[in-house]
Design a protein around this motif. Structure first.
Motif, PDB file in Angstrom:
ATOM      1  N   PRO A  28       0.843  -1.199   0.000  1.00  0.00           N
ATOM      2  CA  PRO A  28       0.000   0.000   0.000  1.00  0.00           C
ATOM      3  C   PRO A  28       0.873   1.242   0.000  1.00  0.00           C
ATOM      4  O   PRO A  28       2.076   1.162   0.221  1.00  0.00           O
ATOM      5  N   ASN A  29       0.220   2.382  -0.236  1.00  0.00           N
ATOM      6  CA  ASN A  29       0.931   3.660  -0.362  1.00  0.00           C
ATOM      7  C   ASN A  29       1.901   3.593  -1.530  1.00  0.00           C
ATOM      8  O   ASN A  29       3.095   3.835  -1.389  1.00  0.00           O
ATOM      9  N   GLU A 283      -4.614   0.308   0.868  1.00  0.00           N
ATOM     10  CA  GLU A 283      -5.181  -0.908   1.468  1.00  0.00           C
ATOM     11  C   GLU A 283      -5.983  -0.504   2.698  1.00  0.00           C
ATOM     12  O   GLU A 283      -5.570   0.388   3.460  1.00  0.00           O
ATOM     13  N   VAL A 284      -7.115  -1.156   2.900  1.00  0.00           N
ATOM     14  CA  VAL A 284      -7.934  -0.861   4.077  1.00  0.00           C
ATOM     15  C   VAL A 284      -7.220  -1.351   5.331  1.00  0.00           C
ATOM     16  O   VAL A 284      -6.770  -2.500   5.412  1.00  0.00           O
ATOM     17  N   SER A 285      -7.134  -0.471   6.324  1.00  0.00           N
ATOM     18  CA  SER A 285      -6.453  -0.785   7.583  1.00  0.00           C
ATOM     19  C   SER A 285      -7.444  -1.172   8.687  1.00  0.00           C
ATOM     20  O   SER A 285      -7.348  -2.248   9.268  1.00  0.00           O
ATOM     21  N   HIS A 286      -8.412  -0.273   8.961  1.00  0.00           N
ATOM     22  CA  HIS A 286      -9.318  -0.506  10.081  1.00  0.00           C
ATOM     23  C   HIS A 286     -10.565   0.343   9.901  1.00  0.00           C
ATOM     24  O   HIS A 286     -10.641   1.158   8.980  1.00  0.00           O
ATOM     25  N   HIS A 287     -11.532   0.153  10.792  1.00  0.00           N
ATOM     26  CA  HIS A 287     -12.794   0.885  10.742  1.00  0.00           C
ATOM     27  C   HIS A 287     -12.965   1.751  11.992  1.00  0.00           C
ATOM     28  O   HIS A 287     -12.504   1.396  13.080  1.00  0.00           O
ATOM     29  N   PHE A 295      -4.486   3.236   4.229  1.00  0.00           N
ATOM     30  CA  PHE A 295      -3.162   3.813   4.443  1.00  0.00           C
ATOM     31  C   PHE A 295      -2.905   4.980   3.488  1.00  0.00           C
ATOM     32  O   PHE A 295      -3.226   4.923   2.306  1.00  0.00           O
ATOM     33  N   GLY A 296      -2.298   6.042   4.033  1.00  0.00           N
ATOM     34  CA  GLY A 296      -1.909   7.190   3.235  1.00  0.00           C
ATOM     35  C   GLY A 296      -0.407   7.219   3.045  1.00  0.00           C
ATOM     36  O   GLY A 296       0.262   6.197   3.060  1.00  0.00           O
ATOM     37  N   TYR A 339      -3.827   8.460   6.903  1.00  0.00           N
ATOM     38  CA  TYR A 339      -4.903   7.636   6.369  1.00  0.00           C
ATOM     39  C   TYR A 339      -5.840   8.482   5.501  1.00  0.00           C
ATOM     40  O   TYR A 339      -5.949   9.693   5.677  1.00  0.00           O
ATOM     41  N   GLY A 340      -6.536   7.784   4.586  1.00  0.00           N
ATOM     42  CA  GLY A 340      -7.724   8.321   3.944  1.00  0.00           C
ATOM     43  C   GLY A 340      -8.929   7.632   4.547  1.00  0.00           C
ATOM     44  O   GLY A 340      -8.830   6.493   5.037  1.00  0.00           O
ATOM     45  N   MET A 341     -10.084   8.311   4.539  1.00  0.00           N
ATOM     46  CA  MET A 341     -11.277   7.788   5.203  1.00  0.00           C
ATOM     47  C   MET A 341     -12.348   7.445   4.165  1.00  0.00           C
ATOM     48  O   MET A 341     -12.927   8.341   3.548  1.00  0.00           O
TER      49      MET A 341
END
Length: 402
Positions: A28-29, A283-287, A295-296, A339-341
């Motif tokens: 990611p990133n 890639e999705v990290s968490h909620h 991830f940013g 991060y991006g949301m």
């Protein structure tokens, strides 16, 4: 804005990048490059520029000076770079691109002048002042060569980004040329500015800036003084469709950057000859709180358009289906983009580990992103070539070296 173009014109690239991420081949990133498409874009650009008699120097900063990018455009017929700074020049030189233009946009630091003159040996070296001209000339003398110097010129009413200002008074260009020629180790070669072309948000077209007229007046003054054979460098928002206008205005050099991966502002609103060849992958990290955080690190979206609804493809499987699109909030420029949301309240339900694909006009060199080359997409055999940092150095991922 650029994700729509990617979906329409290079969906196989999106799906290849997603598959490689899911297999563990891409972190990611990452700014991911379609090297086959970049080679084709370069070849198309070269054909048009050559027909118009324009010299080509490639700008590589937007994609982190990736060595695979440099090699792809060399296969496409471009063998010289324009370096935004010394780090850029070194990375491109290491990858095999000759230094066509140095010192513009960023001047060569004093202690780097001798290295630049002796090792990089640029075809053209832009200076903003007599002090910088003397540094370049003195360095060229020590290297046993004569350096072609371009004078950056400006006048009242010219367009500059804040922090880009500088240059000789355009009205004094004939004296400047004589003074440079009088320096041992230097030869006056021509004039330059930036930007000569800019995207206009209201008309959604590329327009000339007052700087281009400043170049024309200075060229006329030099011709009247007996200097007719000079170089005119007019960079900014280059694409194949803009080259005729540059040549018509008297330019002898062009410097494609975003054009080579299909991300000039005009590419977002019109289908141009160059295909989109770069995406940003996460890639999705968490909620948390109705959002899925991805991830940013490279979420610098070059602000050539007003703010808009940023979207990304989110999926655990390779897809270019629009039903996988979700809205994403990007941190403000004043914040660090850890991060991006992603909006997780709509139809798309992101899961930890899902691939996230953005399409935007980036500036990878100002981020902490990875740069990843993919070859073989055009033949259905995609594979990662190298994963590099923003200085064009191989990172060694995923085997972290301590």
């Amino acid at each position: 804005m650029f994700l729509d173009v990617l979906l329409r014109r290079n969906s196989q690239f999106i799906e290849a990048a997603m598959a490689l991420h899911q297999s563990g081949a891409i972190p990611p990133n990452s700014y991911v490059l379609d090297l086959d498409a970049i080679e084709d874009n370069a070849r198309s650009f070269v054909a048009t520029a050559n027909a118009l008699g324009l010299k080509i120097f490639a700008m590589t900063k937007q994609v982190g000076r990736h060595s695979g990018f440099c090699e792809a455009i060399m296969r496409g017929g471009i063998d010289r770079s324009v370096a935004v700074d010394m780090d850029c020049a070194v990375a491109c030189h290491r990858a095999g691109l000759k230094t066509g233009h140095l010192g513009h946009l960023v001047q060569v630091p004093q202690r780097d002048a001798e290295f630049a003159a002796a090792k990089l040996q640029p075809d053209y070296w832009t200076v903003f002042s007599q002090d910088k001209a003397r540094e370049a000339a003195n360095a060229a003398v020590k290297a046993g060569r004569v350096q072609n110097l371009m004078a950056r010129i400006q006048t009242e009413g010219d367009t500059f980004y804040r922090g880009h200002e500088g240059g000789f008074a355009a009205s004094d260009i004939c004296n400047v040329a004589d003074q440079i020629d009088a320096m041992e180790g230097a030869a006056f070669a021509g004039i330059t500015t930036f930007p000569a072309l800019l995207f206009d948000r209201e008309s959604r077209k590329v327009k000339t800036t007052p700087n281009l007229a400043t170049l024309a007046r200075a060229s006329e003054a030099l011709a009247a003084a007996g200097r007719s054979d000079i170089e005119i460098n007019a960079p900014g928002t280059n694409s194949t469709v803009m080259l005729a206008a540059l040549a018509e205005a008297g330019a002898t050099q062009c410097e494609p950057g975003n054009a080579l991966h299909g991300t000039t502002p005009l590419h977002a609103v019109e289908d141009l000859p160059e295909n989109p060849a770069v995406l940003y992958l996460s890639e999705v990290s968490h909620h948390h709180g109705g959002n899925a955080f991805c991830f940013g690190g490279g979420l610098y979206i070059d602000p050539v358009f007003p703010k808009y609804d940023v979207q990304a493809i989110v999926s655990s499987e390779p897809t270019s289906a629009r039903k996988a699109l979700a809205s994403v909030e990007i941190p403000d420029y004043s914040a660090i983009d850890y991060y991006g949301m992603i909006d997780a309240t709509g139809p798309v339900k992101p899961k930890t580990g899902d691939t996230v694909v953005f399409g935007f006009r980036g500036q990878a060199f100002v981020t902490r992103a990875n740069i990843v080359g993919i070859s073989g997409i055009s033949t259905g055999t995609p594979k990662v070539t190298t994963i590099e940092n923003i200085f064009g150095e191989v990172t060694g991922w995923p085997e972290r070296a301590l």
